[in-house]
Scaffold this active site. Structure first.
Site, PDB file in Angstrom:
ATOM      1  CB  CYS A 154      -0.951   0.003   1.190  1.00 41.92           C
ATOM      2  SG  CYS A 154      -0.147  -0.266   2.779  1.00 41.92           S
ATOM      3  CG  HIS A 190      -3.696   0.259   5.039  1.00 44.30           C
ATOM      4  ND1 HIS A 190      -3.319  -0.580   4.008  1.00 44.30           N
ATOM      5  CD2 HIS A 190      -4.777   0.941   4.577  1.00 44.30           C
ATOM      6  CE1 HIS A 190      -4.142  -0.416   2.980  1.00 44.30           C
ATOM      7  NE2 HIS A 190      -5.035   0.511   3.305  1.00 44.30           N
TER       8      HIS A 190
END
Length: 890
Positions: A366, A842
């Protein structure tokens, strides 16, 4: 060529026109086929120039039976050097996802549907993988394609027809079809949290026990956290009988943290706890945990029964009354939409189209996806112009004009491939009704963009970015800009400016210089120092300027009234620091003790004051917030703070003004150090990454490593703690500051040692690799083996890049005047991070498209209702006077 119908015609056209069947043509071309071995690189799942896969169209992709490179029909002969090339043979691979028959799925289940009992996808006892609901229908054919991309023969290939083909054609096709392929190692379809059995705690046998008379009630209704009063998720300390709430989950739910707080408050002497309600006659199934720093995880406690009996808990007949931690985490993953981490509770409206294409997460990628969206999805028209489609179709960019064999390792090609896909919207699937309720096409490989080749091309020679682990997005962005610069300087013949001159490098869009004004306390004389160009402004957060929200304000009262009492109890106020305060702290006057002044007698030392300012305002300003700091335990921790960032920003007050009238300047001839230059050590990439993971800036980490020899992390950490308040700690290093060796000479001892130990490379080849890798023998060996397929070509590319750098490289780049303008900016993008440090958690990107904010959460793209501007890790600002006027040299 033969004369046919009055025109010169290729022999194969003559054969086809005179009644020969296509099999005769295939037989004539069969001699060029090769059989792929396990050591060959086979690209059988994706076109090297576009993101077309066997799933995306009815024609799928074609894989060359000689080079094993996949492409679309029309791009199969890109940059073919032989203009008179005969047709080549390919195997066409076409795949389609088909929903399984209901009866077949029932047969596979072999029993009633059960709840998942294991944290895993596609594993026994875990969640049903999306692909378990579908099967893949595959079809193949042998095709002959001419140099214009036209198919001149196409025959179905299957188990029933393979014997009709020449043996070497069939063997070649089978070796490609059944080859693992380039992408298989990067695909991870199943993950499990509990791969290894729980270890036995090292503290169980000699655990301290406080005989304080505390007995635990057998009635669960009497249990409560002794700190918060909470009645769920309770843990019993096996040493002193304290009952406290469990840890919070990663989404903010969970316990009150009372048990962990108690462990810390009691001097970390009592590390073992057991979850009340999970204890049964089989004590081995109880949920036990160790807070000790060297364990910090689920453990087994062999003497648990005896420890419990000391607190009055008799395990005979006990029944399980609450869910274990593992069961709760399974439930959390089963019901929780990951998008709720950002804009929780918002009803996000999915969008798709040009500039609104999601990217598949390849496993902790990510950070790369967020950076790719920031640069290549259309927010920056200059990069869209350079790397996006320039004509009809996604394969129209001139940067794609490279032979298929070289395309997968060519950064300019792969950057163009990625930008063309993101800005064209060609691969977007149907838009679901909501972000939470995606339709069956969400995981259809026909619509998924997996940037594997781009990831490999950028990170294959980096110690961290070539792994599947989470990385720091800011560090990756800076590294990517450096790689793009090198590729652009080495590909000057492929990039031209508006007047045919060499085009500007990508980093020029972000480049700025800083000016340091130093004032000598001894005599008041002033010295100005200008830094080399840098691309990211890293700002420290001055927590001394933080403010707490007014609890009596109408907004806070309304927010509290909308929350439940439990939520109110758990929620704590987060301080806020204004972005202006961060800028002020960066540019504030600081004191420098014992600065050595060359103009003073005997090079004396004297205190000085220092002030930073910006020499120029770049077209795009990248800002990184230093949201992480080193705690007392030397572990990185996140600073809980909101940054009040305005969407319209003026930086005019920190513009450098240069020497002023009436100032006495330090004479220039005394400003330079006349001592002989000493070769600087090389910064080790692994050590640099470890330091940056602790929350320090790249410039500060480089300074620390250079000060201690380049690779000693422990010594560098000690240097950091001693010098992190130095006014120049975060300043860029001077030109030639020792980040890498600039000398053309290499250590011949290293060269000859590698030649002797490796045994398969010439001294010239090894010398080139050692020079490229900054003298590091292990990296040089790795580079040599990774380029064995075309080692001479790779070395030639290095030499061309070095020649380009010498003539138009770093010196020429720094000689190009940096762009400047009015210091007023608009916020157009941000990257946010969720997690305890930048190497985990994330990353999510938010970009402004047509005056609306859009969230990019890997494959999920939606209109943003509440962009987390106050919580972002990086910000992208565009200078206002450039709006509608893209730079024409890109």
């Amino acid at each position: 060529e033969v004369l046919y119908a009055g025109e010169k015609t290729k022999w194969w056209k003559t054969l086809l026109s005179s009644g020969w069947v296509t099999m005769d043509l295939i037989t004539k071309l069969a001699s060029g086929c090769r059989v792929a071995t396990a050591h060959d690189v086979v690209i059988n799942s994706e076109c090297v120039f576009t993101f077309h896969t066997p799933y995306t169209t009815e024609r799928g992709i074609v894989v060359n039976l000689s080079s094993f490179v996949g492409s679309t029909d029309e791009l199969a002969f890109t940059c073919c050097e032989d203009v008179a090339t005969d047709p080549k043979l390919f195997v066409r691979i076409v795949k389609k996802r088909v929903e399984k028959d209901a009866s077949a799925m029932d047969t596979e289940k072999q029993g009633p549907e059960t709840e998942p009992s294991k944290i895993g996808v596609g594993v026994e006892g875990g969640f049903q993988a999306e692909q378990d609901k579908y099967e893949t229908s595959s079809s193949y054919s042998i095709v002959a394609i001419d140099k214009d991309g036209a198919v001149v023969a196409d025959l179905p290939y299957s188990d029933t027809t393979k014997n009709e083909f020449p043996m070497n054609v069939a063997q070649s096709a089978d070796s490609i079809i059944h080859h693992a392929g380039l992408s298989v190692k990067q695909d991870l379809t199943a993950w499990e949290l509990d791969d290894e059995p729980k270890p036995v705690s090292n503290y169980a046998e000699s655990l301290p026990f406080e005989d304080n008379g505390i007995k635990v009630s057998p009635n669960p209704s009497d249990w409560k956290c002794e700190k918060s009063g909470a009645t769920d998720n309770l843990w019993l300390n096996l040493s002193d009988g304290f009952i406290g709430g469990g840890r919070k989950n990663w989404d903010g739910s969970g316990g009150s943290n009372g048990a962990l707080d108690h462990f810390v408050e009691t001097g970390e002497k009592y590390p073992l706890v057991v979850k009340l309600g999970t204890i049964t006659e089989d004590v081995s199934t109880a949920d036990c945990y160790s807070y000790a720093k060297d364990e910090d995880g689920p453990v087994k406690i062999p003497n648990l029964k005896e420890l419990l009996e000391k607190r009055g808990i008799m395990v005979a007949g006990l029944q399980k009354t609450v869910k274990s931690t593992a069961e709760l985490e399974v439930e959390l993953n089963a019901t929780y939409a990951f998008d709720a981490i950002v804009e929780k509770g918002s009803h996000l409206v999915p969008v798709a189209g040009p500039g609104l294409q999601g990217l598949q997460n390849l496993g902790n990628s990510c950070y790369m996806n967020s950076v790719a969206q920031l640069l290549f999805s259309g927010t920056m028209p200059e990069l869209s112009s350079r790397y996006g489609p320039t004509g009809d179709g996604i394969g129209s960019n001139p940067l794609l004009q490279i032979s298929p064999q070289k395309a997968s390792d060519d950064l300019l090609c792969q950057a163009s491939k990625l930008a063309s896909a993101l800005t064209s919207g060609v691969f977007c699937g149907p838009v679901p009704d909501s972000i939470e309720m995606s339709d069956s096409s969400a995981n259809d490989p026909k619509y998924r963009l997996a940037p594997r080749m781009f990831k490999h091309c950028v990170g294959h020679d980096h110690v961290d970015f070539r792994t599947g682990q989470q990385q720091d997005a800011a560090q990756y962005l800076q590294y990517l800009l450096e790689k793009l610069d090198r590729a652009e300087l080495g590909g000057v013949d492929r990039l031209k400016g508006k007047d045919g001159s060499p085009a500007l490098v990508t980093s020029h869009l972000f480049s700025y210089k800083t000016e340091t004004r130093l004032v000598c306390e001894a005599d008041g004389m002033v010295k100005y120092k200008e830094s080399p160009p840098e691309t990211m402004l890293s700002l420290r957060i001055p927590m001394s300027k933080a403010t707490l929200p007014d609890s009596d304000s109408p907004d806070i009262k309304r927010q509290k009234s909308e929350e439940t009492s439990d939520e109110n109890k758990e929620k704590k106020q987060v301080p806020t620091v204004s972005f202006g305060a961060c800028i002020d702290a960066w540019s504030a006057i600081t004191c420098v003790d014992d600065y050595r002044w060359k103009h003073l007698p005997n090079n004396s030392v004297s205190n000085a004051t220092s002030k930073l300012s910006l020499v120029n305002f770049p077209r795009y300003l990248l800002v990184q917030m230093q949201r992480y700091e080193i705690g007392d335990d030397w572990q990185p921790k996140k600073i809980e703070v909101k940054i009040d960032v305005p969407e319209q920003l003026s930086l005019e007050k920190i513009k450098a003004s240069g020497p002023q009238d009436g100032e006495k300047l330090v004479p220039e001839d005394t400003d330079e150090d006349s001592s002989p230059a000493v070769a600087s050590p090389t910064v080790d990439e692994g050590a640099l990454s470890q330091l940056m993971d602790m929350g320090f800036t790249i410039n500060g980490c480089k300074r620390a490593l250079l000060a201690v020899g380049g690779s000693n992390v422990e010594a560098a950490m000690a240097w950091v703690f001693e010098h992190n308040m130095d006014p120049d700690f975060n300043d860029p290093l001077p030109e030639g500051g020792g980040v890498s060796s600039t000398s053309s000479d290499v250590d011949e001892g290293v060269v000859m040692s590698l030649v002797e130990n490796l045994g398969c490379f010439t001294p010239d080849q090894v010398r080139a690799a050692v020079k490229h890798c900054g003298g590091a023998a292990d990296r040089a060996a790795d580079w040599l083996f990774s380029h064995m397929d075309d080692l001479d070509g790779a070395i030639a590319a290095l030499e061309n890049s070095a020649a380009a750098s010498a003539s138009g490289g770093p010196d020429a780049k720094s000689a190009v005047p940096l762009e400047d303008g009015e210091g007023k900016y608009t916020l157009v993008g941000l990257i946010s991070h969720i997690g305890k440090n930048t190497g985990s958690g994330h990353y999510v990107a938010h970009l402004k498209k047509d005056e609306k904010w859009v969230i990019y959460n890997d494959e999920k793209v939606a209109l943003s209702q509440d962009p987390p501007i106050q919580h972002a890790y990086m910000y992208l600002f565009r200078r206002n006077d450039t709006l509608g006027s893209p730079h024409l040299d890109y």
